[in-house]
Scaffold this motif. Structure first.
Motif, mmCIF file in Angstrom:
data_model
loop_
_atom_site.group_PDB
_atom_site.id
_atom_site.type_symbol
_atom_site.label_atom_id
_atom_site.label_comp_id
_atom_site.label_asym_id
_atom_site.label_seq_id
_atom_site.Cartn_x
_atom_site.Cartn_y
_atom_site.Cartn_z
ATOM 1 N N PRO A 267 3.540 -18.565 -28.174
ATOM 2 C CA PRO A 267 3.857 -17.116 -28.174
ATOM 3 C C PRO A 267 5.188 -16.847 -27.457
ATOM 4 O O PRO A 267 5.500 -17.427 -26.424
ATOM 5 N N THR A 268 5.982 -15.984 -28.028
ATOM 6 C CA THR A 268 7.299 -15.633 -27.453
ATOM 7 C C THR A 268 7.099 -14.568 -26.362
ATOM 8 O O THR A 268 6.258 -13.665 -26.501
ATOM 9 N N PRO A 269 7.819 -14.636 -25.222
ATOM 10 C CA PRO A 269 7.670 -13.624 -24.143
ATOM 11 C C PRO A 269 8.152 -12.260 -24.610
ATOM 12 O O PRO A 269 9.120 -12.153 -25.372
ATOM 13 N N PRO A 270 7.473 -11.173 -24.132
ATOM 14 C CA PRO A 270 7.895 -9.823 -24.560
ATOM 15 C C PRO A 270 9.274 -9.484 -24.021
ATOM 16 O O PRO A 270 9.643 -9.844 -22.907
ATOM 17 N N ALA A 271 10.038 -8.800 -24.771
ATOM 18 C CA ALA A 271 11.411 -8.421 -24.377
ATOM 19 C C ALA A 271 11.360 -7.309 -23.323
ATOM 20 O O ALA A 271 10.519 -6.406 -23.371
#
Length: 290
Positions: A267-271
């Motif tokens: 999962p990509t970290p939230p911006a």
């Protein structure tokens, strides 16, 4: 009267057996040997066709009653194999002509065995049994050789020439390197009866059909040339390349694909939300005071 009735079956038996005994006594040894030759040829042809038929049809069985060429000609049980039916009919006609190889010219035991053994090297015979594996072809030929020996054991050699007569005939024949035309005219010619040439079969069974290799001798070892060794070398190289791909290249590619799959599934970290820039302060009051 009752005693005469008891002897009546005996008289009837003697009356029926009398002509057979007279026929056996009047039959010459040459005629008996010719009949033995024809019977042996029928036996060889039957065993050959039986082996090929049983090999071609796993669930079929060649009838044991087809001991004569006429009976084999009327046989019509070839389910779904019209080509095999035609082959059997053609070979049955050709093989029956083997009987003409004996009975003209020499009729001794040597000629009897020679003509029977010539069937096993006939080109039509070799072409007919080409569908059999090599081991089964060898077993069939050995079985036919035993049948020939059994037929030779029943041969009547009472009218064969004596060994000294055969030696005298061989001495009278000129050597092969001497031209018979140059021999003296006064020289007595040997009393040799010329045999009729073998009739050519009407159906050319010995010509290989399309898709079938030409028959090869059973006892000759196969010869390998440079093309065979090159093919073997290329096959070995292909096997080594395949092992290298399976043991080295494919595992490396699999590891790379697994790594890419894990990266995509991570999962990509939230911006972070961008904070708006502060607005400039209002300076209207300072201007009014001035």
């Amino acid at each position: 009267m009752p005693r005469l009735c008891q002897l009546l079956p005996l008289f009837l038996l003697l009356w029926l057996a009398g002509p057979a005994v007279l026929l056996a006594q009047t039959e010459t040894p040459a005629a008996a040997n010719k009949r033995l030759f024809d019977r042996t040829v029928d036996e060889l042809n039957f065993r050959t066709m039986e082996t090929v038929y049983d090999k071609s049809f796993a669930r079929g069985k060649f009838p044991v009653s087809l001991r004569t060429a006429k009976a084999r000609k009327e046989f019509d049980n070839f389910p779904g194999r019209d080509d095999l039916k035609k082959l059997f009919l053609n070979y049955n006609g050709v093989s029956d002509r083997f009987k003409s190889r004996f009975g003209k010219g020499r009729t001794d035991l040597v000629e009897f065995e020679k003509q029977l053994n010539s069937i096993l090297v006939d080109r039509n015979f070799e072409f007919f049994i080409r569908v059999l594996p090599r081991d089964e072809r060898v077993a069939l030929i050995r079985s036919l050789q035993r049948a020939i020996k059994q037929g030779a054991a029943q041969f009547n050699a009472s009218q064969d020439a004596a060994p000294e007569e055969l030696a005298a005939d061989g001495a009278a024949v000129p050597p092969a390197d001497i031209d018979p035309a140059s021999a003296p005219a006064s020289a007595p010619s040997p009393d040799v009866t010329a045999e009729d040439p073998q009739p050519e079969p009407e159906v050319a069974l010995a010509i290989p059909a399309a898709g079938y290799p030409a028959p090869r001798s059973l006892d000759s070892a196969p010869r390998h040339d440079w093309m065979d060794y090159l093919t073997l070398l290329l096959s070995g190289s292909s096997l080594l390349v395949l092992l290298y791909l399976v043991t080295s290249v494919l595992p490396d590619l699999r590891n790379r694909l697994d790594a890419l799959t894990e990266d995509q599934e991570r999962p990509t970290p939230p911006a972070r939300p961008r904070r708006p820039a502060p607005l400039p302060e209002d300076r209207y009051e300072d201007e009014e005071d001035n």
